[in-house]
Design a protein around this motif. Structure first.
Motif, PDB file in Angstrom:
ATOM      1  N   ARG A 267       0.815  -1.204   0.000  1.00 51.54           N
ATOM      2  CA  ARG A 267       0.000   0.000   0.000  1.00 51.54           C
ATOM      3  C   ARG A 267       0.858   1.268   0.000  1.00 51.54           C
ATOM      4  NH1 ARG A 267      -5.353   0.935   0.551  1.00 51.54           N
ATOM      5  NH2 ARG A 267      -5.994   2.859   1.614  1.00 51.54           N
TER       6      ARG A 267
ATOM      7  N   SER B 119     -13.663   8.467   1.035  1.00 52.81           N
ATOM      8  CA  SER B 119     -12.840   8.635  -0.164  1.00 52.81           C
ATOM      9  C   SER B 119     -11.644   7.682  -0.123  1.00 52.81           C
ATOM     10  CB  SER B 119     -12.334  10.075  -0.279  1.00 52.81           C
ATOM     11  OG  SER B 119     -11.337  10.172  -1.290  1.00 52.81           O
ATOM     12  N   GLU B 120     -11.560   6.784  -1.095  1.00 49.50           N
ATOM     13  CA  GLU B 120     -10.447   5.843  -1.160  1.00 49.50           C
ATOM     14  C   GLU B 120      -9.132   6.579  -1.436  1.00 49.50           C
ATOM     15  OE1 GLU B 120      -7.922   2.562  -1.360  1.00 49.50           O
ATOM     16  OE2 GLU B 120      -9.894   2.836  -0.421  1.00 49.50           O
TER      17      GLU B 120
ATOM     18  N   GLU C  87      -8.025   8.240   1.762  1.00 50.95           N
ATOM     19  CA  GLU C  87      -7.460   7.256   2.692  1.00 50.95           C
ATOM     20  C   GLU C  87      -6.055   6.845   2.265  1.00 50.95           C
ATOM     21  OE1 GLU C  87      -7.802   4.305   5.973  1.00 50.95           O
ATOM     22  OE2 GLU C  87      -8.755   6.213   5.483  1.00 50.95           O
TER      23      GLU C  87
ATOM     24  N   HIS D 102      -3.685   1.503   7.207  1.00 52.84           N
ATOM     25  CA  HIS D 102      -5.038   2.030   7.014  1.00 52.84           C
ATOM     26  C   HIS D 102      -5.279   3.084   8.084  1.00 52.84           C
ATOM     27  CE1 HIS D 102      -6.261  -0.796   3.889  1.00 52.84           C
ATOM     28  NE2 HIS D 102      -5.612  -1.722   4.565  1.00 52.84           N
TER      29      HIS D 102
END
Length: 290
Positions: free
Chosen positions: A13, A233-234, A237, A248
């Motif tokens: 990520r 909102s991805e 994030e 996360h």
């Protein structure tokens, strides 16, 4: 924070957040504008009268900045032999760099030496050999965050400079949004690959303690972080994950800590323009004399 790659790895990520940050912040474009406006004159002075030129990139990532700097060197001194040593721990990024070189005609004849390792391992290797190759230009762009002993690293790489040479450091500016965020929440955020946060101001303090002469240039830049304040909102994030180095953001941190970080980002680290929230990610370029 923004860096070409985490020295401990470049995966998952974090990579997504990093790539999103680069795309939307325009950081590389801002640095390239500095390179194109300031470095040609510097390179003329560095290379004047020399029979060969040697460049070292530390934490070069996929080489976007390196290819531009090497191209300028090559066009300024087309008849002078030029070598490039690259220190980058990510195999993936090194392969991207090699592919970029293969597509750039004026770089294809430059002998590259690829050191796929951290800067610390490179230092250990060089010291172990006892044969230190010296360089006319060394650059460390957005990479000192992930060095355990940045003071020692600065001293070591500066020692590799030839006479009439320069060490370029590009780092997040003192009092920028990054500086305010990470120093305010140092205890909570400096728990993973970054054990402590430093800004360009901290680097300057150390350079002064070493008695080194340098000059500084500001590289102004902002990124729109409005999505960080849009629930669900991805992209917001993903950006928050990158900015705080969390897997996360909303599930990794307590509600109180999240609220504190978001309040700081909005009111202390950013400005508002036309309803958009612009995070201050100004950089400092420090050119250190040999």
């Amino acid at each position: 924070m923004a860096a070409e790659a985490k020295q401990s790895g470049y995966e998952g990520r974090y990579v997504q957040g990093f790539q999103f940050y680069l795309k939307h912040s325009g950081e590389h474009k801002a640095i390239l504008r500095f390179i194109d406006s300031v470095l040609p004159g510097e390179f003329e002075r560095i290379g004047a009268g020399k029979s060969n030129l040697d460049v070292l990139g530390v934490g070069s990532g996929a080489g976007e900045m390196d290819t531009q700097m090497l191209s300028i060197f090559k066009s300024t001194f087309p008849a002078v032999p030029l070598t490039a040593d690259i220190v980058e721990p990510s195999t993936e990024l090194t392969e991207e760099f090699k592919a970029s070189v293969a597509k750039t005609p004026n770089l294809q004849k430059i002998p590259f030496v690829w050191h796929t390792m951290t800067s610390g391992k490179y230092e250990k290797q060089v010291r172990g050999k006892g044969d230190m190759k010296r360089f006319d230009f060394i650059h460390m762009i957005q990479m000192l965050y992930y060095v355990d002993d940045y003071a020692g690293a600065l001293k070591f790489f500066h020692s590799l400079l030839k006479n009439n040479s320069k060490l370029l450091i590009v780092h997040e500016a003192a009092n920028s949004g990054w500086d305010i965020l990470w120093k305010t929440f140092r205890k909570e955020l400096c728990t993973k690959s970054i054990s402590d946060y430093l800004s360009a101001g901290d680097i300057e303090v150390h350079l002064k303690s070493l008695g080194l002469k340098y000059e500084k240039h500001a590289i102004p830049n902002t990124i729109d972080i409005t999505d960080c304040f849009t629930q669900g909102s991805e992209l917001g994030e993903l950006l928050l994950d990158f900015m705080t180095e969390q897997d996360h953001f909303h599930s990794s941190l307590t509600p109180e800590l999240r609220a504190g970080i978001l309040d700081l980002l909005r009111n202390k680290c950013s400005t508002e323009k036309d309803g958009r929230i612009l995070f201050d990610c100004t950089l400092s370029s420090i050119l250190v004399y040999a």
